[in-house]
Motif scaffolding. Structure first.
Motif, mmCIF file in Angstrom:
data_model
loop_
_atom_site.group_PDB
_atom_site.id
_atom_site.type_symbol
_atom_site.label_atom_id
_atom_site.label_comp_id
_atom_site.label_asym_id
_atom_site.label_seq_id
_atom_site.Cartn_x
_atom_site.Cartn_y
_atom_site.Cartn_z
ATOM 1 N N ARG A 206 0.824 -1.211 0.000
ATOM 2 C CA ARG A 206 0.000 0.000 0.000
ATOM 3 C C ARG A 206 0.859 1.263 0.000
ATOM 4 O O ARG A 206 1.762 1.403 0.814
ATOM 5 C CB ARG A 206 -0.942 -0.023 1.201
ATOM 6 N N PHE A 207 0.504 2.198 -0.886
ATOM 7 C CA PHE A 207 1.179 3.474 -1.016
ATOM 8 C C PHE A 207 0.215 4.604 -0.682
ATOM 9 O O PHE A 207 -1.003 4.475 -0.856
ATOM 10 C CB PHE A 207 1.690 3.667 -2.449
ATOM 11 N N ASP A 208 0.767 5.733 -0.258
ATOM 12 C CA ASP A 208 -0.051 6.909 0.015
ATOM 13 C C ASP A 208 -0.418 7.662 -1.253
ATOM 14 O O ASP A 208 -1.284 8.540 -1.227
ATOM 15 C CB ASP A 208 0.670 7.859 0.975
ATOM 16 N N GLY A 209 0.244 7.373 -2.361
ATOM 17 C CA GLY A 209 -0.048 8.045 -3.617
ATOM 18 C C GLY A 209 -0.004 7.075 -4.778
ATOM 19 O O GLY A 209 0.826 6.156 -4.800
ATOM 20 N N ALA A 210 -0.884 7.284 -5.772
ATOM 21 C CA ALA A 210 -0.926 6.393 -6.932
ATOM 22 C C ALA A 210 0.375 6.458 -7.725
ATOM 23 O O ALA A 210 0.897 5.435 -8.180
ATOM 24 C CB ALA A 210 -2.110 6.759 -7.821
ATOM 25 N N THR A 211 0.922 7.670 -7.885
ATOM 26 C CA THR A 211 2.154 7.803 -8.663
ATOM 27 C C THR A 211 3.348 7.185 -7.940
ATOM 28 O O THR A 211 4.303 6.749 -8.584
ATOM 29 C CB THR A 211 2.435 9.274 -8.979
ATOM 30 N N ASP A 212 3.311 7.163 -6.607
ATOM 31 C CA ASP A 212 4.382 6.498 -5.860
ATOM 32 C C ASP A 212 4.407 5.011 -6.189
ATOM 33 O O ASP A 212 5.485 4.416 -6.349
ATOM 34 C CB ASP A 212 4.189 6.688 -4.350
ATOM 35 N N ALA A 213 3.232 4.401 -6.277
ATOM 36 C CA ALA A 213 3.163 2.978 -6.623
ATOM 37 C C ALA A 213 3.689 2.732 -8.029
ATOM 38 O O ALA A 213 4.387 1.750 -8.293
ATOM 39 C CB ALA A 213 1.719 2.485 -6.488
ATOM 40 N N MET A 214 3.351 3.636 -8.970
ATOM 41 C CA MET A 214 3.842 3.479 -10.339
ATOM 42 C C MET A 214 5.357 3.630 -10.402
ATOM 43 O O MET A 214 6.051 2.864 -11.098
ATOM 44 C CB MET A 214 3.177 4.519 -11.249
ATOM 45 N N LEU A 215 5.903 4.616 -9.673
ATOM 46 C CA LEU A 215 7.345 4.841 -9.684
ATOM 47 C C LEU A 215 8.094 3.646 -9.108
ATOM 48 O O LEU A 215 9.100 3.199 -9.664
ATOM 49 C CB LEU A 215 7.675 6.103 -8.890
ATOM 50 N N ALA A 216 7.620 3.116 -7.981
ATOM 51 C CA ALA A 216 8.282 1.971 -7.368
ATOM 52 C C ALA A 216 8.232 0.745 -8.279
ATOM 53 O O ALA A 216 9.179 -0.050 -8.326
ATOM 54 C CB ALA A 216 7.642 1.645 -6.014
ATOM 55 N N THR A 217 7.141 0.592 -9.029
ATOM 56 C CA THR A 217 7.041 -0.530 -9.971
ATOM 57 C C THR A 217 8.000 -0.334 -11.139
ATOM 58 O O THR A 217 8.680 -1.274 -11.569
ATOM 59 C CB THR A 217 5.597 -0.667 -10.483
ATOM 60 N N GLN A 218 8.069 0.891 -11.658
ATOM 61 C CA GLN A 218 9.003 1.156 -12.749
ATOM 62 C C GLN A 218 10.447 0.981 -12.295
ATOM 63 O O GLN A 218 11.306 0.522 -13.059
ATOM 64 C CB GLN A 218 8.796 2.576 -13.290
ATOM 65 N N ASN A 219 10.731 1.318 -11.032
ATOM 66 C CA ASN A 219 12.082 1.146 -10.487
ATOM 67 C C ASN A 219 12.456 -0.318 -10.290
ATOM 68 O O ASN A 219 13.617 -0.630 -10.036
ATOM 69 C CB ASN A 219 12.210 1.871 -9.143
ATOM 70 N N GLY A 220 11.466 -1.216 -10.344
ATOM 71 C CA GLY A 220 11.730 -2.620 -10.105
ATOM 72 C C GLY A 220 11.667 -3.022 -8.648
ATOM 73 O O GLY A 220 11.999 -4.157 -8.297
ATOM 74 N N GLN A 221 11.220 -2.097 -7.787
ATOM 75 C CA GLN A 221 11.121 -2.423 -6.358
ATOM 76 C C GLN A 221 9.933 -3.339 -6.087
ATOM 77 O O GLN A 221 9.952 -4.096 -5.111
ATOM 78 C CB GLN A 221 10.997 -1.131 -5.545
ATOM 79 N N TYR A 222 8.911 -3.249 -6.911
ATOM 80 C CA TYR A 222 7.751 -4.121 -6.802
ATOM 81 C C TYR A 222 7.391 -4.638 -8.190
ATOM 82 O O TYR A 222 7.825 -4.075 -9.209
ATOM 83 C CB TYR A 222 6.574 -3.390 -6.145
#
Length: 532
Positions: A206-222
């Motif tokens: 769970r993220f506090d922001g939708a774009t945070d979730a997208m960034l972490a996915t693009q980074n390969g963290q999730y």
């Protein structure tokens, strides 16, 4: 409507609220990261019977319709206008301008944090909430909902060229035995859907922001992220490393929320949405932002109203706390782990920095002074973002490191004050007796300084318990975040605020007792004045 009497509160409760077509929207946004004690007091005040003027009459008299929304990662709903950065644009912004015009008023955007908008609505800071808020059973119990103005679905997104072809693929076990980690906006329909579908093969992050979730996915963290279709379409160009995976899943309604007492305003907004849908104006707005699809054709045929809440979340008091106590205790363990993992590091780093600033060479003193000012002069949240999103550290590592570094700057100043409070003659006498400078520090100066700094260091440790709440921005669900989730998903604001406050008190009181015992044990009470 003008000339008609405002609907009574009893009429409002009799009017059914909209029913979603699936069970994917049952949770409200998480609660606040503010002090649970303050929230409990505010909730108690909110429950007190207070008479207020009719909101629709106020809107027409003042010619302003104030609505709450959030620009942070808010495209295409509400976001800063690229052509005029001080202005706000978005499909909801344009819709509200037209709805306000139908009431003879102008729309006024009011910024708020997404997961707190309904709480601010209760405080009467604005008249309505519109920010991609899904219809849910809990919300329909506490607020009035308009007819739907948008029918949304959820879109799975993942790294370009990945092996996943659809949401159904996530239900099959991975060859490496790990679970798929899927990032979602906390408290959203995507959160609820992913949690219900998780099983043993999916871990919901769970993220506090939708774009945070997208960034972490693009980074390969999730591995993947699940987003509302409008957000997925709007941000696809910002995250070129992500692609839509498979067809959209689930569906539900975006609605405008008003307070229970404001049935007349809700009815007026209802009629306005119906007119915009029938005239084709809603379609023109949605096509402008690239979010129109065939599902929206149902808006013109919507007969409404949406069915009432089922009472699924009717538990209150001890029954509610008993049902969810395990989640509170799990979150409390996260808070304890972050606190006891970071504070010893902060104390060690702070002592080293203080010694370096007092006894190190000139170049080192300047470097350490710059470190202290940099850490103290920037927010903890920003430091956590750098560690998590830029350096891509795991959540627990980033959380403990961020808290340790942040508090080390303050501990350094406390220790420096303690060292300066030790009379200079103590060091001179130790050196005269043949001790090395390091031996004199270790055996003479530092022990005396430690006695002096016990009270402020203990106070910092207690404060650290509460500051762990900031770690929710890097997906760690600690006690305050869990309180927010449970309070808003069940409506038990007062119960969970009281329970959370009690747990915090139970964790911090032993530190206060230990601090006082240590002062007596080390005889520090007689020398406290040295830090004044």
């Amino acid at each position: 409507m003008e000339g008609e009497p405002a609907a009574s509160e009893s009429d409002a409760s009799a009017r059914p609220a909209p029913r979603p077509t699936t069970s994917t929207t049952r949770r409200v946004p998480p609660r606040s990261s503010s002090s649970p004690l303050i929230l409990a007091a505010l909730a108690a005040l909110a429950l007190a019977p207070v008479a207020h003027a009719d909101a629709l009459q106020d809107v027409r008299a003042g010619k302003i319709l104030r609505y709450g929304s959030d620009m942070e990662g808010g495209g295409p709903y509400a976001f800063p206008d690229p052509a005029s950065p001080r202005s706000v644009t978005g499909f909801e912004v344009e819709m509200m301008e037209r709805l306000a015009g139908g009431l003879g008023a102008s729309a006024e955007f009011s910024q708020g944090q997404w997961d707190k908008l309904l709480s601010v609505l209760d405080a009467r800071r604005f008249d309505a909430v519109v920010n991609g808020y899904e219809w849910t059973e809990v919300r329909s119990r506490d607020y009035l909902a308009t007819r739907p103005y948008y029918i949304y679905q959820l879109q799975l997104m993942g790294p370009t060229g990945g092996s996943i072809g659809s949401w159904e693929d996530l239900k099959r076990p991975r060859a490496d035995g790990r679970r798929w980690r899927v990032g979602v906006l906390v408290g959203s329909a995507a959160d609820v859907f992913a949690e219900e579908e998780a099983g043993s093969t999916i871990e919901v992050v769970r993220f506090d922001g939708a774009t945070d979730a997208m960034l972490a996915t693009q980074n390969g963290q999730y591995d993947l992220t699940l987003q509302d279709v409008p957000a997925a379409l709007f941000y696809k160009d910002r995250f070129p490393g992500l692609e839509a995976i498979g067809p959209p899943v689930s569906r539900g309604y975006y609605v405008i929320y008003t307070r229970k007492a404001d049935a007349a305003l809700r009815d007026a907004l209802d009629e306005g949405i119906g007119r915009l849908a029938a005239s084709g104006e809603l379609r023109r707005i949605y096509e402008k932002y690239g979010i129109w699809n065939d599902l929206q054709r149902e808006l013109t045929e919507f007969a409404g109203p949406i069915a009432p809440a089922s009472g699924q979340f009717s538990a209150r008091g001890w029954e509610l706390l008993a049902r969810y106590r395990g989640r509170l205790f799990d979150a409390a363990r996260v808070t304890l782990g972050l606190s006891f993992g970071s504070m010893p590091l902060a104390m060690a780093i702070g002592l080293a920095v203080a010694l370096g600033r007092m006894y190190g060479p000139g170049w080192l003193r300047g470097l350490l002074a710059a470190y202290v000012e940099l850490i103290r002069g920037t927010p903890l949240m920003l430091q956590l973002y750098v560690l998590f999103f830029v350096l891509r550290l795991p959540p627990w590592v980033a959380g403990i490191a961020g808290l340790a570094l942040n508090y080390s700057a303050y501990e350094a100043e406390i220790y420096r004050a303690g060292l300066q409070a030790v009379p200079r003659g103590q060091m001179e006498a130790a050196l005269a007796l043949g001790m090395s400078r390091w031996t004199a520090l270790r055996r003479i100066v530092i022990p005396q300084a430690v006695r002096l700094v016990i009270p402020p260091v203990s106070n910092d440790f207690i404060a650290l318990f509460k500051d762990t709440s900031v770690c929710s921005v890097i997906t760690l669900v600690e006690l305050t975040k869990q309180y927010s989730i449970l309070a808003n998903s069940t409506g038990g604001v007062v119960e969970f605020a009281a329970a959370t406050a009690a747990i915090y008190l139970a964790m911090s009181l032993p530190l206060s007792w230990f601090s006082r015992w240590s002062e007596r044990r080390l005889g520090a009470e007689g020398v406290k004045g040295g830090l004044a």
